[in-house]
Every structure is written in structure tokens, then in C-alpha cells.
Design a protein around this motif. Structure first.
Motif, PDB file in Angstrom:
ATOM      1  N   LEU A 121      11.347   1.038  -8.827  1.00 22.88           N
ATOM      2  CA  LEU A 121       9.973   1.521  -8.818  1.00 22.88           C
ATOM      3  C   LEU A 121       9.214   1.368 -10.139  1.00 22.88           C
ATOM      4  O   LEU A 121       8.028   1.656 -10.196  1.00 22.88           O
ATOM      5  N   ALA A 122       9.898   0.873 -11.196  1.00 31.02           N
ATOM      6  CA  ALA A 122       9.214   0.746 -12.490  1.00 31.02           C
ATOM      7  C   ALA A 122       7.956  -0.105 -12.325  1.00 31.02           C
ATOM      8  O   ALA A 122       7.952  -1.088 -11.578  1.00 31.02           O
ATOM      9  N   LYS A 123       6.878   0.293 -13.008  1.00 36.06           N
ATOM     10  CA  LYS A 123       5.597  -0.423 -12.893  1.00 36.06           C
ATOM     11  C   LYS A 123       5.777  -1.913 -13.161  1.00 36.06           C
ATOM     12  O   LYS A 123       5.141  -2.761 -12.532  1.00 36.06           O
ATOM     13  N   ALA A 124       6.656  -2.237 -14.127  1.00 41.57           N
ATOM     14  CA  ALA A 124       6.874  -3.641 -14.490  1.00 41.57           C
ATOM     15  C   ALA A 124       7.468  -4.433 -13.330  1.00 41.57           C
ATOM     16  O   ALA A 124       7.358  -5.657 -13.297  1.00 41.57           O
ATOM     17  N   ASN A 125       8.066  -3.733 -12.372  1.00 43.01           N
ATOM     18  CA  ASN A 125       8.669  -4.422 -11.227  1.00 43.01           C
ATOM     19  C   ASN A 125       7.709  -4.591 -10.061  1.00 43.01           C
ATOM     20  O   ASN A 125       8.097  -5.060  -9.007  1.00 43.01           O
ATOM     21  N   MET A 126       6.459  -4.160 -10.245  1.00 44.72           N
ATOM     22  CA  MET A 126       5.465  -4.360  -9.183  1.00 44.72           C
ATOM     23  C   MET A 126       4.972  -5.797  -9.247  1.00 44.72           C
ATOM     24  O   MET A 126       4.526  -6.260 -10.293  1.00 44.72           O
ATOM     25  N   LYS A 127       5.064  -6.497  -8.138  1.00 56.24           N
ATOM     26  CA  LYS A 127       4.678  -7.916  -8.098  1.00 56.24           C
ATOM     27  C   LYS A 127       3.810  -8.161  -6.867  1.00 56.24           C
ATOM     28  O   LYS A 127       3.922  -7.444  -5.860  1.00 56.24           O
ATOM     29  N   PRO A 128       3.000  -9.242  -6.925  1.00 59.49           N
ATOM     30  CA  PRO A 128       2.190  -9.573  -5.741  1.00 59.49           C
ATOM     31  C   PRO A 128       3.087  -9.944  -4.559  1.00 59.49           C
ATOM     32  O   PRO A 128       4.210 -10.423  -4.749  1.00 59.49           O
ATOM     33  N   LEU A 129       2.570  -9.742  -3.350  1.00 55.19           N
ATOM     34  CA  LEU A 129       3.351 -10.088  -2.157  1.00 55.19           C
ATOM     35  C   LEU A 129       3.754 -11.562  -2.173  1.00 55.19           C
ATOM     36  O   LEU A 129       4.826 -11.931  -1.710  1.00 55.19           O
ATOM     37  N   SER A 130       2.876 -12.435  -2.743  1.00 57.55           N
ATOM     38  CA  SER A 130       3.201 -13.872  -2.801  1.00 57.55           C
ATOM     39  C   SER A 130       4.472 -14.110  -3.616  1.00 57.55           C
ATOM     40  O   SER A 130       5.274 -14.990  -3.305  1.00 57.55           O
ATOM     41  N   TYR A 131       4.660 -13.289  -4.652  1.00 61.21           N
ATOM     42  CA  TYR A 131       5.889 -13.406  -5.447  1.00 61.21           C
ATOM     43  C   TYR A 131       7.109 -13.057  -4.587  1.00 61.21           C
ATOM     44  O   TYR A 131       8.101 -13.787  -4.566  1.00 61.21           O
ATOM     45  N   TRP A 132       7.006 -11.939  -3.860  1.00 61.14           N
ATOM     46  CA  TRP A 132       8.150 -11.518  -3.036  1.00 61.14           C
ATOM     47  C   TRP A 132       8.430 -12.542  -1.939  1.00 61.14           C
ATOM     48  O   TRP A 132       9.576 -12.817  -1.603  1.00 61.14           O
ATOM     49  N   GLN A 133       7.358 -13.125  -1.410  1.00 60.79           N
ATOM     50  CA  GLN A 133       7.516 -14.189  -0.404  1.00 60.79           C
ATOM     51  C   GLN A 133       8.334 -15.338  -1.016  1.00 60.79           C
ATOM     52  O   GLN A 133       9.257 -15.858  -0.399  1.00 60.79           O
ATOM     53  N   SER A 134       8.000 -15.703  -2.267  1.00 63.62           N
ATOM     54  CA  SER A 134       8.705 -16.822  -2.917  1.00 63.62           C
ATOM     55  C   SER A 134      10.163 -16.484  -3.222  1.00 63.62           C
ATOM     56  O   SER A 134      10.988 -17.375  -3.413  1.00 63.62           O
ATOM     57  N   GLN A 135      10.463 -15.179  -3.270  1.00 63.17           N
ATOM     58  CA  GLN A 135      11.845 -14.758  -3.530  1.00 63.17           C
ATOM     59  C   GLN A 135      12.652 -14.576  -2.243  1.00 63.17           C
ATOM     60  O   GLN A 135      13.758 -14.049  -2.258  1.00 63.17           O
ATOM     61  N   GLY A 136      12.056 -14.980  -1.131  1.00 59.49           N
ATOM     62  CA  GLY A 136      12.803 -14.918   0.127  1.00 59.49           C
ATOM     63  C   GLY A 136      12.681 -13.594   0.861  1.00 59.49           C
ATOM     64  O   GLY A 136      13.410 -13.340   1.826  1.00 59.49           O
ATOM     65  N   VAL A 137      11.758 -12.732   0.418  1.00 58.97           N
ATOM     66  CA  VAL A 137      11.566 -11.464   1.134  1.00 58.97           C
ATOM     67  C   VAL A 137      10.663 -11.721   2.347  1.00 58.97           C
ATOM     68  O   VAL A 137       9.642 -12.418   2.231  1.00 58.97           O
TER      69      VAL A 137
END
Ligand SMILES: [Ca+2]
Length: 351
Positions: free
Chosen positions: A274-290
């Protein structure tokens, strides 16, 4: 009498010998005397708390209350009802360790009957809830979900005297400042007339009313929505709903957003939490296979999310948005946050 919390105590509800009540009581008293004499002979360790020690401690609190400017009348009324509550301290020390995983937690916290009640109570109180929802900018389903999670829609509020519970926990000393601050906050609430001393009740930890606010939270967020001069989170639904909504909106709730979504990992991910630094755009998570839980691509929208895995990669995995961080301010347990989000979704779905 001294209370030694490590000792097992004398159980009188167990009657293997079939003794009469009088005999049981007699033996119980003898057993208790033996325990007391045994304890009294020991050197007092840190773990021993006594009625006498509590009385001395409460007298100091009383002096402090007068110094803080509370009137003699209020102090004598409030302190007239303060008693040592060893069971409160015991509950605080024996909080169960987290043994169940999220699946089990959700099944316990959000059973079908609770969903059903949440849906029908939302309908029943729709006009009031919608009014409060639009005024504070918090979707009504989250107000109902918190109400259900905290007090089972007002039915389980706790029956401990708030002042006695907080004084006992402050006296015990491990988190004295926290409980003392809440004690004086409770005194302020009492002084302002929001609750009568005989009805000033809450959980063993001092969490009060249908919202289960600690006194400090009450002072920050409780609302008198129906305008009768009292912030009545014990009995008044309008005050209860508005107080919940006010908490969330004060802590940055986004009325246009939701809380999060359960997702699927198609490959191991590098970062989570949950750290603020770990907040990423959905496009990033998509690129990570989520992916969405059904395997489809994530929505193509410009919002940031944190990936959380309360039980590790093999358990339930969620992408959570800013509103989840707000729920974390209410209660730091991610299990709690997920259960509120989950109930809110079931309410939205209607079953
Ligand atoms: Ca009111």
C-alpha cells in the motif's frame, strides 16, 4: 485483591462433581482465598494490577481533569461511574492472532444474511442515505457497508462503560498515552452532553456506538445531522450515517471512484503493498501481466492503483484505489478494507 492476568483464575461454571450451588460457591471461595494468599505472598511484578492502584491512578486523572478546566459537577458525575475492568485489559492482551485467511474472514464478516440485511436496510433508509451521500460525496453503499461491518447495523455496540474501559487500559500502561488521550476526549464528549453517563457505552477498547468511533475520532468526525444538538452515534441513524460519511470525506474520499477490484496475476509481479510509491497507473499493471479476475484486460482508464496480496500471491489479489487508502485510515487491517469493499459491491448488486 490483586489481579494477576497470567493466572488461570477459578472456573465455577464447570461442575464435573455435580456439587450443589452452595457447595460450589463454598469451594470457589476457598479456592479464591488460596489464590489470593498465594499471590499476596509474591513480589509484585509489572503484570500485577490492583484495585487500590487503579483508585490512585483514577484520582490523578480526576485532578488532571479539573486542571484541564472540566467543572466539579461534570468530573464528579463522570468519575462516579468509573470502575476497574480487568476483563478489558485481558481482552486487550489476548487479541487473537490472525489465523484465518481472507477467504475465511470474508465468509465470517460478510455472510449472506448480512448482505441481505444490508440491502434491505439500504432500501429502508434510502431517502436519508442518499441525502447524506450527496451532501458528503460518499456513495451510500459504503456508508451501509461500514455500518454493517462495525456494529452489525447498530445491533452490536458493546456494553462496557467507555470511561471505565479507557481508564482501565490507560492504568495498565502499555499504551497509556493513547488511552489517556481517548479518556479525556471521552470526558469532553460527556461534557458536551452527547451521551448520558449511564448510556455512555462501547466496546472493551472504548470504541463507541453504531460507528464504533474511538472518542478522539468522535471529536474529529461525529456529526449532529438531525440538528437536535447531540451527536448521537448510539441511537440516531441520521447522526450515524452522516458521521461515517464525514469521516470518509474528511479523509479524502473520491465519490467518483470505487475501492478496488479483485485481479488475476498471469506472471509474478515485482512490487506490491500500500505504500504511496507503489501506486502505479492501470496501464503499468496491465504491462506486468495483471488482469481482471475473469482474465480480461484491465480497464483502459487513467487511474492509479496499489496491488495488494493479503495472503501472498496464491491468495486473493486486489488492485486498490485511493478510496482504499482512506478505508485504511479507518482501520489499518487490509482484511477489514477488503471486507468493506466487498460488502459495498454486494449491496450495489443487490444480493
Ligand atoms: Ca443529533
Amino acid at each position: 485483591m490483586f489481579y494477576v492476568f497470567q493466572s488461570g483464575g477459578v472456573r465455577t461454571n464447570h461442575n464435573p462433581l455435580g456439587l450443589s450451588f452452595v457447595k460450589q460457591a463454598f469451594f470457589a471461595v476457598i479456592a479464591m482465598l488460596l489464590v489470593v494468599s498465594h499471590v499476596s505472598a509474591q513480589t509484585h511484578g509489572d503484570s500485577e494490577l490492583s484495585e487500590a492502584g487503579f483508585t490512585t491512578y483514577v484520582n490523578k486523572l480526576k485532578q488532571e481533569a479539573l486542571q484541564k478546566g472540566f467543572s466539579e459537577e461534570i468530573v464528579s458525575e463522570a468519575f462516579g461511574d468509573i470502575h476497574f475492568r480487568p476483563t478489558v485489559v485481558k481482552s486487550d492482551k489476548n487479541q487473537p492472532e490472525k489465523k484465518i485467511i481472507l477467504d475465511g474472514y470474508l465468509a465470517t464478516r460478510v455472510p449472506d444474511w448480512k448482505v441481505k440485511q444490508a440491502v434491505s436496510l439500504y432500501e429502508e433508509n434510502k431517502a436519508l442515505l442518499d441525502d447524506i451521500a450527496s451532501k458528503y460525496g460518499v456513495q451510500a453503499r459504503f456508508i451501509v457497508a461500514l455500518w454493517g461491518n462495525e456494529s452489525n447495523f447498530g445491533k452490536i455496540q458493546g456494553s462496557y462503560s467507555v470511561l471505565s474501559a479507557l481508564a482501565s487500559l490507560a492504568y495498565e500502561g502499555r499504551r497509556e498515552k493513547l488511552f489517556k488521550d481517548n479518556f479525556f476526549a471521552a470526558l469532553t464528549i460527556f461534557n458536551e452532553g452527547h451521551a448520558h453517563v449511564s448510556q455512555f457505552k462501547g466496546s472493551w477498547a472504548g470504541a463507541m456506538g453504531q460507528t464504533q468511533f474511538m472518542p478522539l475520532s468522535f471529536l474529529n468526525y461525529a456529526v449532529d445531522y438531525d440538528g437536535d444538538g447531540k451527536k448521537d452515534i448510539w441511537n440516531n441513524k441520521a447522526d450515524v450515517f452522516a458521521s461515517i460519511a464525514n469521516y470518509l470525506s474528511s479523509e479524502g474520499w473520491d465519490n467518483n471512484g470505487t475501492w478496488g477490484r479483485q485481479v488475476l496475476l498471469t506472471e509474478p509481479v515485482g512490487i506490491s503493498g500500500l505504500a504511496k510509491a507503489n501506486m502505479k497507473p492501470l496501464s503499468y499493471w496491465q504491462s506486468q501481466g495483471v488482469r481482471r479476475y475473469n482474465g480480461n484486460d484491465l480497464p483502459n482508464v487513467d487511474i492509479e492503483a496499489s496491488l495488494i496480496m493479503p495472503d501472498g500471491e496464491k491468495g486473493r489479489v486486489y488492485l486498490v484505489y485511493n478510496n482504499f487508502h482512506t478505508l485504511m485510515k479507518w482501520n489499518r487491517s487490509s482484511y477489514f478494507g477488503v471486507s468493506v469493499g466487498y460488502l459495498s459491491e454486494r449491496i450495489k448488486r443487490g444480493y
